[in-house]
Design a protein around this motif. Structure first.
Motif, PDB file in Angstrom:
ATOM      1  N   GLY A   1       0.695  -1.263   0.077  1.00  0.00           N
ATOM      2  CA  GLY A   1       0.042  -0.102   0.040  1.00  0.00           C
ATOM      3  C   GLY A   1       0.921   1.146  -0.132  1.00  0.00           C
ATOM      4  N   THR A   2       0.514   2.245  -0.780  1.00  0.00           N
ATOM      5  CA  THR A   2       1.268   3.445  -0.734  1.00  0.00           C
ATOM      6  C   THR A   2       1.206   4.109   0.698  1.00  0.00           C
ATOM      7  OG1 THR A   2      -0.945   4.514  -1.581  1.00  0.00           O
ATOM      8  CG2 THR A   2       0.874   4.037  -3.097  1.00  0.00           C
ATOM      9  N   PRO A   3       2.400   4.969   0.700  1.00  0.00           N
ATOM     10  CA  PRO A   3       2.602   5.607   2.064  1.00  0.00           C
ATOM     11  C   PRO A   3       1.073   6.476   2.515  1.00  0.00           C
ATOM     12  CG  PRO A   3       4.489   6.176   0.744  1.00  0.00           C
ATOM     13  CD  PRO A   3       3.516   5.322  -0.257  1.00  0.00           C
TER      14      PRO A   3
ATOM     15  N   ALA B   1      10.207 -21.529  10.754  1.00  0.00           N
ATOM     16  CA  ALA B   1      10.865 -22.749  11.473  1.00  0.00           C
ATOM     17  C   ALA B   1      10.629 -22.416  13.034  1.00  0.00           C
ATOM     18  CB  ALA B   1      12.190 -22.750  11.017  1.00  0.00           C
ATOM     19  N   ALA B   2      10.468 -20.895  13.387  1.00  0.00           N
ATOM     20  CA  ALA B   2      10.597 -20.710  14.831  1.00  0.00           C
ATOM     21  C   ALA B   2       8.927 -20.730  15.370  1.00  0.00           C
ATOM     22  CB  ALA B   2      11.027 -19.331  15.213  1.00  0.00           C
ATOM     23  N   GLY B   3       8.116 -21.212  14.557  1.00  0.00           N
ATOM     24  CA  GLY B   3       6.933 -21.478  14.819  1.00  0.00           C
ATOM     25  C   GLY B   3       5.786 -20.700  14.699  1.00  0.00           C
ATOM     26  N   PHE B   4       6.116 -19.421  13.973  1.00  0.00           N
ATOM     27  CA  PHE B   4       5.074 -18.328  13.749  1.00  0.00           C
ATOM     28  C   PHE B   4       4.023 -18.816  12.992  1.00  0.00           C
ATOM     29  CE2 PHE B   4       8.410 -15.934  15.808  1.00  0.00           C
ATOM     30  CZ  PHE B   4       7.871 -15.281  16.566  1.00  0.00           C
ATOM     31  N   ASP B   5       2.891 -18.530  13.336  1.00  0.00           N
ATOM     32  CA  ASP B   5       1.707 -18.909  12.447  1.00  0.00           C
ATOM     33  C   ASP B   5       1.508 -18.141  11.323  1.00  0.00           C
ATOM     34  OD1 ASP B   5       0.823 -20.946  14.521  1.00  0.00           O
ATOM     35  OD2 ASP B   5       0.699 -19.345  15.728  1.00  0.00           O
ATOM     36  N   VAL B   6       1.555 -16.810  11.441  1.00  0.00           N
ATOM     37  CA  VAL B   6       1.268 -15.826  10.671  1.00  0.00           C
ATOM     38  C   VAL B   6       2.344 -14.762  10.356  1.00  0.00           C
ATOM     39  CG1 VAL B   6      -0.166 -13.634   9.721  1.00  0.00           C
ATOM     40  CG2 VAL B   6      -1.155 -15.878  10.934  1.00  0.00           C
ATOM     41  N   ILE B   7       2.875 -14.581   9.023  1.00  0.00           N
ATOM     42  CA  ILE B   7       4.037 -13.833   8.801  1.00  0.00           C
ATOM     43  C   ILE B   7       3.592 -12.731   7.970  1.00  0.00           C
ATOM     44  CG2 ILE B   7       6.408 -13.758   7.866  1.00  0.00           C
ATOM     45  CD1 ILE B   7       6.363 -16.962   8.491  1.00  0.00           C
ATOM     46  N   LEU B   8       3.519 -11.450   8.437  1.00  0.00           N
ATOM     47  CA  LEU B   8       3.074 -10.338   7.606  1.00  0.00           C
ATOM     48  C   LEU B   8       4.402  -9.786   6.872  1.00  0.00           C
ATOM     49  CD1 LEU B   8       0.608  -8.806   9.946  1.00  0.00           C
ATOM     50  CD2 LEU B   8      -0.043  -9.884   7.496  1.00  0.00           C
ATOM     51  N   ILE B   9       4.451  -9.670   5.639  1.00  0.00           N
ATOM     52  CA  ILE B   9       5.511  -8.939   5.110  1.00  0.00           C
ATOM     53  C   ILE B   9       4.878  -7.798   4.252  1.00  0.00           C
ATOM     54  CG2 ILE B   9       7.378  -9.338   3.299  1.00  0.00           C
ATOM     55  CD1 ILE B   9       5.692 -12.404   4.170  1.00  0.00           C
ATOM     56  N   GLU B  10       5.641  -6.647   4.886  1.00  0.00           N
ATOM     57  CA  GLU B  10       5.124  -5.296   4.599  1.00  0.00           C
ATOM     58  C   GLU B  10       5.985  -4.602   3.417  1.00  0.00           C
ATOM     59  OE1 GLU B  10       5.459  -2.459   7.743  1.00  0.00           O
ATOM     60  OE2 GLU B  10       4.557  -0.936   6.517  1.00  0.00           O
ATOM     61  N   THR B  11       5.276  -4.062   2.451  1.00  0.00           N
ATOM     62  CA  THR B  11       6.133  -3.128   1.290  1.00  0.00           C
ATOM     63  C   THR B  11       5.289  -2.157   0.957  1.00  0.00           C
ATOM     64  OG1 THR B  11       7.252  -3.354  -0.444  1.00  0.00           O
ATOM     65  CG2 THR B  11       5.301  -4.520  -0.428  1.00  0.00           C
ATOM     66  N   VAL B  12       6.087  -0.957   0.500  1.00  0.00           N
ATOM     67  CA  VAL B  12       5.361   0.178   0.041  1.00  0.00           C
ATOM     68  C   VAL B  12       4.828  -0.247  -1.408  1.00  0.00           C
ATOM     69  CG1 VAL B  12       6.482   1.818   1.646  1.00  0.00           C
ATOM     70  CG2 VAL B  12       7.625   1.173  -0.613  1.00  0.00           C
TER      71      VAL B  12
ATOM     72  N   GLU C   1       7.324  -4.507  -4.614  1.00  0.00           N
ATOM     73  CA  GLU C   1       5.771  -5.394  -4.583  1.00  0.00           C
ATOM     74  C   GLU C   1       5.755  -6.636  -5.382  1.00  0.00           C
ATOM     75  OE1 GLU C   1       3.346  -2.288  -6.256  1.00  0.00           O
ATOM     76  OE2 GLU C   1       2.043  -2.579  -4.552  1.00  0.00           O
ATOM     77  N   THR C   2       6.429  -6.691  -6.492  1.00  0.00           N
ATOM     78  CA  THR C   2       6.446  -8.243  -7.288  1.00  0.00           C
ATOM     79  C   THR C   2       7.170  -9.097  -6.342  1.00  0.00           C
ATOM     80  OG1 THR C   2       6.568  -6.548  -8.935  1.00  0.00           O
ATOM     81  CG2 THR C   2       6.864  -8.689  -9.593  1.00  0.00           C
ATOM     82  N   MET C   3       8.299  -8.424  -5.677  1.00  0.00           N
ATOM     83  CA  MET C   3       9.358  -9.531  -5.134  1.00  0.00           C
ATOM     84  C   MET C   3       8.578  -9.939  -3.935  1.00  0.00           C
ATOM     85  SD  MET C   3      12.603  -7.833  -3.376  1.00  0.00           S
ATOM     86  CE  MET C   3      12.214  -7.715  -1.685  1.00  0.00           C
ATOM     87  N   VAL C   4       7.745  -9.041  -3.039  1.00  0.00           N
ATOM     88  CA  VAL C   4       7.078  -9.675  -1.946  1.00  0.00           C
ATOM     89  C   VAL C   4       6.043 -10.623  -2.482  1.00  0.00           C
ATOM     90  CG1 VAL C   4       5.548  -8.966  -0.104  1.00  0.00           C
ATOM     91  CG2 VAL C   4       7.508  -7.608  -0.425  1.00  0.00           C
ATOM     92  N   ALA C   5       5.234 -10.326  -3.585  1.00  0.00           N
ATOM     93  CA  ALA C   5       4.287 -11.174  -4.246  1.00  0.00           C
ATOM     94  C   ALA C   5       5.002 -12.542  -4.214  1.00  0.00           C
ATOM     95  CB  ALA C   5       3.699 -10.876  -5.401  1.00  0.00           C
ATOM     96  N   GLU C   6       6.084 -12.653  -4.524  1.00  0.00           N
ATOM     97  CA  GLU C   6       6.912 -13.831  -5.035  1.00  0.00           C
ATOM     98  C   GLU C   6       7.211 -14.640  -3.731  1.00  0.00           C
ATOM     99  OE1 GLU C   6       7.318 -15.852  -7.644  1.00  0.00           O
ATOM    100  OE2 GLU C   6       6.814 -14.519  -9.260  1.00  0.00           O
ATOM    101  N   MET C   7       6.903 -14.110  -2.608  1.00  0.00           N
ATOM    102  CA  MET C   7       7.360 -14.837  -1.171  1.00  0.00           C
ATOM    103  C   MET C   7       6.122 -15.113  -0.618  1.00  0.00           C
ATOM    104  SD  MET C   7      10.264 -12.077  -0.003  1.00  0.00           S
ATOM    105  CE  MET C   7      11.583 -11.615  -1.075  1.00  0.00           C
TER     106      MET C   7
END
Lengths: 327, 327
Positions: free
Chosen positions: A59-61, A142-153, A159-165
């Motif tokens: 999302g944009t700033p 691996a550390a057992g987190f249930d949800v991993i949020l990856i935030e990007t501007v 964005e494309t990079m994050v979408a690929e992860m």
């Protein structure tokens, strides 16, 4: 390394933080340790049957990303889920600091014992940021987190990079000014699984509802993707400030993830992503040879001759490749 | 090779055509011959003091590029100048043929003994097209051509690429529909030295004049570039069909080129470009190692393991780089 791995697998936050620092390091010995550590863990593909969800959020700033992540994260931890937040901010890479990733943005969440927040790394090239983020995600999983949020501007290639992860990709939007859709690039729209129109509160509420309807209409015009059940991608309104619509959004994310797990798209996508990053990393690794001191010196000397017209670009390149880039 | 070089330097068209074919070839022995040939010629930097002008011309399909080039080229040859036309068309690279570069588009010019027209090569990656075009330009210059026109379609990266090979960059535009400027990207505007608003004839003439004034206004808002004298970049109207405004355009091009020669920007830019292409070619050459059959085989086997979750992307990449990409 075995000790670090064991502590990481036990979900120890300090071990996770140390492992990510290792991942972010530019030192060759740290890199070797990282690879050893990662190989001792089950990778993203093997983990595809686990309930951990990797959620990209763009999302944009000014659209309210920090407020949303904090409210959304708090809701998840209140349900007993462990939440990790990673930030990818190319502008912080440029400035050498990490502004958007600062924990002060999410004060409540950063004090939550079920949450782990890591600001954006300050690596200077996108390839480095990509690798660090991708591997940090693996470590969080691996550390057992249930949800991993990856935030990007919402700008540029990040964005494309994050979408690929990610397993799911969210786009956070503000209510539009008129009856027109915002200048969201078609490519970004097509990557999104769920559009979240934020600020559906107070004076902006009606506008947010209208904007949401507009986006829903636009989404219906896109071709159906094989990885989506009926009704997806979809648009929803949320209010991060009033903590409204967050549970509904989470339900939708779970529904989508569940469908993808059952149909094999979830594991398939992770396999595809792993392959994609392997190929990207080989390319990056090849180009990294140009950054070695001896290579830089040779490049610079040859470039000088080329600029003086003493050598053609083609011949200089051949010399460089044959004489200075063979190991 | 010595014979080909001598004939090329004597301006023999068949020798030029053969040399460009050599440049376009994917064979290693042809590449070696090409490099030998190029090294025997004075390069672009050394040629910067000669009157040859490399002119890039971009414009979206339908704007009248072929008609303009034919009319402009005929005007130049009528003045006794030798004109070469090279085309860069990424879409023809994709389709394997060369549509836009077809000589049938410029029938009169292609029969002109002072003109040399070469269609777009059908190489599949932009790096290959770039190298071929850049080296073909050098060959045309060595063969004594006074003006080298490099034509490209107004989409994607090909414009930036062509701008990096030219002394002057022209943008051909159509009269705008309303009082608004066309969706010309700011980046493209900033690359252009002269905007040519074509179709300034018949019913469209008034509209072309208005569009030209609009663009002139927009250009005044851009920051002044060190490589420009007062009044540049500028916008002009032309009519390729009525052959109107072409001489004026040519005068402006000569004025600009002359100024740049006197101030050193001309030679400086060529040196910069040579350096740029040297670096690009080194990067391309490194990445080309991935296309060798043995590398492709290794990549494919490792990618399979990565997709199955048996190896992490990072470890697989390290194996690839260390074991299969050392020579």
């Amino acid at each position: 390394m075995d000790d670090l791995r064991d502590r990481l697998l036990a979900g120890e936050r300090r071990a996770l933080a140390r492992a990510i620092t290792l991942v972010e390091s530019g030192r060759a010995d740290h890199r070797a340790q990282t690879l050893q550590l990662l190989e001792g863990l089950k990778g993203p593909v093997a983990m595809a049957d686990k309930p951990a969800l990797r959620i990209g959020l763009s999302g944009t700033p000014g659209v309210g990303k920090s407020t949303f992540i904090e409210a959304f994260g708090m809701m998840l931890t209140a349900q007993g889920l462990k939440v990790a937040v990673l930030a990818v901010d190319p502008s912080s890479a440029r400035s050498g600091g990490s502004i958007l990733g600062d924990k002060t943005r999410m004060e409540r969440l950063s004090r939550d014992k079920n949450a782990f927040i890591r600001p954006s790394p300050s690596q200077s090239h996108l390839g480095g940021v990509a690798r660090r983020t991708r591997e940090a995600i693996d470590l969080c999983e691996a550390a057992g987190f249930d949800v991993i949020l990856i935030e990007t501007v919402g700008v540029g290639q990040s964005e494309t990079m994050v979408a690929e992860m990610c397993d799911l990709f969210m786009l956070l939007l503000a209510p539009a000014g008129g009856d027109e859709l915002q200048g969201v690039k078609r490519g970004i729209m097509e990557m999104a699984d769920i559009l979240l129109i934020n600020k559906a509160d107070g004076e902006l509420k009606r506008q947010a509802v209208r904007t949401c309807a507009d986006y829903a209409g636009a989404l219906r015009l896109l071709r159906k993707r094989p990885q989506d059940p009926e009704g997806f991608p979809k648009a929803l309104t949320v209010s991060a400030v009033e903590e409204d619509g967050l549970e509904k959004a989470w339900e939708e994310m779970k529904t989508l993830a569940e469908w993808r797990r059952e149909t094999g798209h979830f594991a398939g996508r992770r396999a595809e992503q792993a392959r994609f990053w392997f190929e990207a990393e080989v390319r990056d690794g090849l180009l990294a040879r140009l950054r070695a001191p001896s290579a830089r010196q040779a490049m610079s000397a040859l470039a000088q001759k080329v600029a003086e017209g003493k050598l053609s670009p083609g011949n200089a390149a051949q010399t460089m490749l044959a004489d200075h880039l063979q190991t």
